[in-house]
Design a protein around this motif. Sequence first.
Motif, PDB file in Angstrom:
ATOM      1  N   ARG A  20      50.632  41.716  37.908  1.00 47.44           N
ATOM      2  CA  ARG A  20      50.314  40.306  38.108  1.00 47.44           C
ATOM      3  C   ARG A  20      48.879  40.133  38.597  1.00 47.44           C
ATOM      4  NH1 ARG A  20      55.813  38.154  41.225  1.00 47.44           N
ATOM      5  NH2 ARG A  20      57.220  38.360  39.408  1.00 47.44           N
ATOM      6  N   PHE A  21      48.477  41.041  39.511  1.00 45.02           N
ATOM      7  CA  PHE A  21      47.110  40.952  40.049  1.00 45.02           C
ATOM      8  C   PHE A  21      46.074  41.178  38.946  1.00 45.02           C
ATOM      9  CE2 PHE A  21      43.385  43.166  41.788  1.00 45.02           C
ATOM     10  CZ  PHE A  21      42.916  42.187  42.662  1.00 45.02           C
ATOM     11  N   LEU A  22      46.296  42.223  38.140  1.00 44.08           N
ATOM     12  CA  LEU A  22      45.354  42.518  37.060  1.00 44.08           C
ATOM     13  C   LEU A  22      45.345  41.401  36.019  1.00 44.08           C
ATOM     14  CD1 LEU A  22      45.980  46.349  36.532  1.00 44.08           C
ATOM     15  CD2 LEU A  22      43.991  45.254  37.583  1.00 44.08           C
ATOM     16  N   SER A  23      46.528  40.863  35.731  1.00 46.05           N
ATOM     17  CA  SER A  23      46.601  39.766  34.761  1.00 46.05           C
ATOM     18  C   SER A  23      45.832  38.540  35.272  1.00 46.05           C
ATOM     19  CB  SER A  23      48.058  39.391  34.498  1.00 46.05           C
ATOM     20  OG  SER A  23      48.769  40.478  33.950  1.00 46.05           O
ATOM     21  N   GLY A  24      46.021  38.233  36.554  1.00 44.46           N
ATOM     22  CA  GLY A  24      45.302  37.108  37.138  1.00 44.46           C
ATOM     23  C   GLY A  24      43.799  37.327  37.130  1.00 44.46           C
ATOM     24  N   LEU A  25      43.399  38.574  37.393  1.00 42.99           N
ATOM     25  CA  LEU A  25      41.974  38.905  37.405  1.00 42.99           C
ATOM     26  C   LEU A  25      41.373  38.743  36.016  1.00 42.99           C
ATOM     27  CD1 LEU A  25      39.810  39.952  39.402  1.00 42.99           C
ATOM     28  CD2 LEU A  25      40.338  42.255  38.603  1.00 42.99           C
ATOM     29  N   LEU A  26      42.078  39.228  35.005  1.00 37.57           N
ATOM     30  CA  LEU A  26      41.584  39.111  33.638  1.00 37.57           C
ATOM     31  C   LEU A  26      41.523  37.652  33.187  1.00 37.57           C
ATOM     32  CD1 LEU A  26      43.429  42.113  31.930  1.00 37.57           C
ATOM     33  CD2 LEU A  26      40.997  41.927  32.444  1.00 37.57           C
ATOM     34  N   PHE A  30      38.156  35.628  32.153  1.00 37.18           N
ATOM     35  CA  PHE A  30      38.085  34.965  30.845  1.00 37.18           C
ATOM     36  C   PHE A  30      37.692  33.499  30.991  1.00 37.18           C
ATOM     37  CE2 PHE A  30      40.163  32.532  27.440  1.00 37.18           C
ATOM     38  CZ  PHE A  30      39.539  33.107  26.326  1.00 37.18           C
ATOM     39  N   ILE A  31      38.288  32.830  31.972  1.00 38.77           N
ATOM     40  CA  ILE A  31      37.982  31.412  32.197  1.00 38.77           C
ATOM     41  C   ILE A  31      36.514  31.236  32.592  1.00 38.77           C
ATOM     42  CG2 ILE A  31      38.430  29.427  33.691  1.00 38.77           C
ATOM     43  CD1 ILE A  31      41.355  30.337  33.816  1.00 38.77           C
ATOM     44  N   ILE A  32      36.027  32.112  33.486  1.00 42.30           N
ATOM     45  CA  ILE A  32      34.616  32.046  33.912  1.00 42.30           C
ATOM     46  C   ILE A  32      33.692  32.260  32.715  1.00 42.30           C
ATOM     47  CG2 ILE A  32      32.838  33.185  35.290  1.00 42.30           C
ATOM     48  CD1 ILE A  32      35.008  33.760  37.379  1.00 42.30           C
TER      49      ILE A  32
END
Length: 211
Positions: A20-26, A30-32
Amino acid sequence: MSHKVCHYHQKSKWRKLAVRFLSGLLISAFIILVVVLIVWAVLKPKPPRFVLQDATIFALNVSAAPNIISTNMQITVLSRNPNSKIGIYYDRMDAYAAYRGQQITFFTAIPPVYQGGKDVDVWSPFVSGNAVPVAPYNGISLCQDQANGLVSVTIKLNGRVRWRVGSFVSGGYHLHVSCLASIPLGNSNNINGGASMAIKYELSQSCSVSV
């Protein structure tokens, strides 16, 4: 047996948290990236504009045989950032003179500088080269220049720049600037065809720029 099951569930829990942490980071990265690209597309950065304002000639000696040029001049180049919300980092810039595509002076380094939106910078580097042989295929043009009392040299500036939008700084881009300068040789009857004293020529010549 219950101890093993508990240990398995604990490892599974940590694995899910890590995923979940890695998914949120990615997703955040991507959004940035998308936001930066959108801002970049809206702002549409324009390359800097350059003008060769003048050239002070200390020595410009031309010999038709064996096709040799000696050059010593100080040039004044104006650089303007046409963007209002984009800054430019000039990380590295080298100035030199060329005759019909052939380099005839040494590289002169221009100190790195940051140029804010709509800012203007003026550089006055010296460029020089002593008794530089011109390629045979340029020999005819050199003879014509000597006869006409006018030699056309090109002032080149090559370097590397980066763009800044807010806190975002882009990667490096190659910058190529080319400014044509037509310099009188003085008395065309003089076999050296040269200027023996410092003479300043107002040029105000726009330069071509590619990034």
